[in-house]
Design a protein around this motif. Structure first.
Motif, mmCIF file in Angstrom:
data_model
loop_
_atom_site.group_PDB
_atom_site.id
_atom_site.type_symbol
_atom_site.label_atom_id
_atom_site.label_comp_id
_atom_site.label_asym_id
_atom_site.label_seq_id
_atom_site.Cartn_x
_atom_site.Cartn_y
_atom_site.Cartn_z
ATOM 1 N N ARG A 47 0.821 -1.212 0.000
ATOM 2 C CA ARG A 47 0.000 0.000 0.000
ATOM 3 C C ARG A 47 0.856 1.264 0.000
ATOM 4 O O ARG A 47 0.510 2.259 -0.645
ATOM 5 N N ALA A 48 1.962 1.231 0.710
ATOM 6 C CA ALA A 48 2.856 2.395 0.725
ATOM 7 C C ALA A 48 3.440 2.637 -0.659
ATOM 8 O O ALA A 48 3.556 3.778 -1.108
ATOM 9 N N LYS A 49 3.800 1.561 -1.352
ATOM 10 C CA LYS A 49 4.342 1.707 -2.710
ATOM 11 C C LYS A 49 3.284 2.239 -3.669
ATOM 12 O O LYS A 49 3.585 3.060 -4.536
ATOM 13 N N GLU A 50 2.049 1.784 -3.501
ATOM 14 C CA GLU A 50 0.966 2.307 -4.341
ATOM 15 C C GLU A 50 0.764 3.801 -4.096
ATOM 16 O O GLU A 50 0.605 4.576 -5.043
ATOM 17 N N ALA A 51 0.783 4.192 -2.830
ATOM 18 C CA ALA A 51 0.629 5.610 -2.499
ATOM 19 C C ALA A 51 1.795 6.425 -3.040
ATOM 20 O O ALA A 51 1.602 7.528 -3.568
ATOM 21 N N ALA A 52 2.997 5.880 -2.945
ATOM 22 C CA ALA A 52 4.173 6.575 -3.451
ATOM 23 C C ALA A 52 4.107 6.726 -4.964
ATOM 24 O O ALA A 52 4.431 7.787 -5.509
ATOM 25 N N ALA A 53 3.661 5.672 -5.631
ATOM 26 C CA ALA A 53 3.548 5.734 -7.095
ATOM 27 C C ALA A 53 2.509 6.773 -7.514
ATOM 28 O O ALA A 53 2.733 7.548 -8.448
ATOM 29 N N GLU A 54 1.384 6.792 -6.817
ATOM 30 C CA GLU A 54 0.342 7.773 -7.127
ATOM 31 C C GLU A 54 0.844 9.194 -6.898
ATOM 32 O O GLU A 54 0.618 10.091 -7.713
ATOM 33 N N GLN A 55 1.517 9.400 -5.791
ATOM 34 C CA GLN A 55 2.060 10.728 -5.479
ATOM 35 C C GLN A 55 3.084 11.148 -6.540
ATOM 36 O O GLN A 55 3.095 12.296 -6.977
ATOM 37 N N ALA A 56 3.942 10.217 -6.944
ATOM 38 C CA ALA A 56 4.946 10.523 -7.962
ATOM 39 C C ALA A 56 4.276 10.880 -9.284
ATOM 40 O O ALA A 56 4.686 11.818 -9.964
ATOM 41 N N ARG A 57 3.242 10.111 -9.649
ATOM 42 C CA ARG A 57 2.522 10.406 -10.905
ATOM 43 C C ARG A 57 1.895 11.797 -10.858
ATOM 44 O O ARG A 57 1.922 12.526 -11.841
ATOM 45 N N ARG A 58 1.339 12.156 -9.723
ATOM 46 C CA ARG A 58 0.721 13.479 -9.591
ATOM 47 C C ARG A 58 1.739 14.596 -9.782
ATOM 48 O O ARG A 58 1.401 15.674 -10.247
ATOM 49 N N ARG A 59 2.955 14.338 -9.388
ATOM 50 C CA ARG A 59 4.003 15.358 -9.509
ATOM 51 C C ARG A 59 4.817 15.207 -10.786
ATOM 52 O O ARG A 59 5.788 15.912 -10.986
ATOM 53 N N GLY A 60 4.431 14.258 -11.625
ATOM 54 C CA GLY A 60 5.123 14.064 -12.901
ATOM 55 C C GLY A 60 6.497 13.448 -12.750
ATOM 56 O O GLY A 60 7.365 13.643 -13.591
ATOM 57 N N GLN A 61 6.698 12.665 -11.703
ATOM 58 C CA GLN A 61 7.990 12.018 -11.466
ATOM 59 C C GLN A 61 7.902 10.540 -11.827
ATOM 60 O O GLN A 61 6.827 9.992 -12.040
#
Length: 67
Positions: A47-61
């Protein structure tokens, strides 16, 4: 500031490095607890990795990588 907020702030700044850090933290918890909570730790890591991936996508990373 909650631990979750701190995590999200760090992911926002260093999203590409979150995956290995999540793995390392989970491995440390498993060692300290003698793998007693391995299933719960693995789920928290996922779940932490999913949240990190979503956050990164939102910031274009680049999303975090796994092992």
């Amino acid at each position: 500031m909650s631990i979750v907020q701190k995590f999200m702030d760090l992911v926002g700044k260093h999203g590409d490095k979150a995956g290995p850090a999540i793995d390392k933290a989970g491995d440390m918890i498993d060692r300290k607890t003698g793998n007693k909570y391995k299933g719960q730790v693995d789920e928290a890591q996922r779940r932490a990795k999913e949240a990190a991936a979503e956050q990164a996508r939102r910031r274009g990373q680049q999303p975090p990588t796994s092992r």
